[in-house]
Motif scaffolding. Structure first.
Motif, short mmCIF file in Angstrom:
data_model
loop_
_atom_site.label_atom_id
_atom_site.label_comp_id
_atom_site.label_asym_id
_atom_site.label_seq_id
_atom_site.Cartn_x
_atom_site.Cartn_y
_atom_site.Cartn_z
N PHE A 1 59.76 41.04 13.65
CA PHE A 1 58.81 41.47 14.59
C PHE A 1 57.50 41.02 14.50
O PHE A 1 56.55 40.98 15.63
N SER A 2 57.17 40.36 13.53
CA SER A 2 55.82 39.84 13.36
C SER A 2 55.78 38.23 13.80
O SER A 2 54.80 37.65 13.68
N ILE A 3 56.92 37.72 14.31
CA ILE A 3 56.77 36.40 14.68
C ILE A 3 56.35 36.30 15.87
O ILE A 3 56.59 36.95 16.77
N TYR A 4 55.24 35.29 15.98
CA TYR A 4 54.94 34.90 17.36
C TYR A 4 55.41 33.78 17.97
O TYR A 4 55.86 33.73 19.19
N ALA A 5 55.44 32.66 17.11
CA ALA A 5 56.05 31.48 17.78
C ALA A 5 57.00 30.93 16.63
O ALA A 5 56.97 31.13 15.35
N TRP B 1 58.04 33.22 21.08
CA TRP B 1 59.20 34.07 20.81
C TRP B 1 59.13 35.13 22.01
O TRP B 1 60.44 35.23 22.54
N SER B 2 58.00 35.59 22.53
CA SER B 2 57.96 36.55 23.72
C SER B 2 58.21 36.12 25.04
O SER B 2 59.20 36.53 25.67
N ASP C 1 67.43 33.41 21.19
CA ASP C 1 68.07 34.44 21.81
C ASP C 1 67.57 35.85 20.99
O ASP C 1 67.93 35.85 19.86
N ASN C 2 66.73 36.65 21.88
CA ASN C 2 66.01 37.66 21.03
C ASN C 2 67.07 38.87 20.64
O ASN C 2 66.74 39.22 19.50
N THR C 3 68.27 38.90 21.20
CA THR C 3 69.10 39.82 20.72
C THR C 3 69.80 39.58 19.46
O THR C 3 70.33 40.39 18.70
N LYS C 4 69.84 38.08 19.20
CA LYS C 4 70.46 37.66 17.94
C LYS C 4 69.42 37.25 16.80
O LYS C 4 69.77 36.73 15.90
N ASN C 5 68.21 37.38 17.25
CA ASN C 5 67.10 36.82 16.37
C ASN C 5 67.37 35.32 15.96
O ASN C 5 67.28 35.09 14.68
N THR C 6 67.73 34.53 16.89
CA THR C 6 68.30 33.11 16.38
C THR C 6 67.53 32.31 17.56
O THR C 6 67.44 32.66 18.63
#
Length: 124
Positions: free
Chosen positions: A29-33, A53-54, A73-78
């Motif tokens: 959750f802390s990742i911006y880019a 990321w967002s 893919d935000n759902t897979k954190n990949t």
């Protein structure tokens, strides 16, 4: 902490394609880019592409524009790097990286977390 693991590297002929993946875990959750970098033998590590990321906003280095596509893919954190029309000069170890702070950048020093790298070899 954030952990990054790359996969998908390998040997491919010139003109071929590969897709790299970078799976994240931990405090994602802390990742911006996030970004992809590469390092060829005897050369410095260089910027390839980055994505916010967002929003999914992307930027590419000139040598890969039109051939590589970064996505997530935000759902897979990949995060992914689709590489098409590969050239021998694309041969390198490819690293994914993540940045916590606001502001997207091409600078290696401004990324907080790094994966271990995956080898991409393009034969001519």
């Amino acid at each position: 902490q954030v952990q990054l693991v790359e996969s998908g590297g390998g040997l491919v002929q010139a003109g071929g394609s590969l897709r790299l993946s970078c799976t994240t875990s931990g405090r994602t959750f802390s990742i911006y880019a996030m970004g992809w970098f590469r390092q060829a033998p005897g050369k410095e590590r260089e910027f390839v592409a980055r994505i916010i990321w967002s929003s999914g906003s992307t930027v590419y280095a000139d040598p890969v524009k039109g051939r590589f596509t970064i996505s997530r893919d935000n759902t897979k954190n990949t995060m992914y790097l689709q590489m098409n029309s590969l050239k021998s000069e694309d041969t390198a170890v490819y690293y994914c990286a993540a940045r916590r702070g606001f502001g997207a950048t091409r600078k290696l020093a401004e990324y907080d977390y790094w994966g271990q790298g995956t080898q991409v070899t393009v034969s001519s």
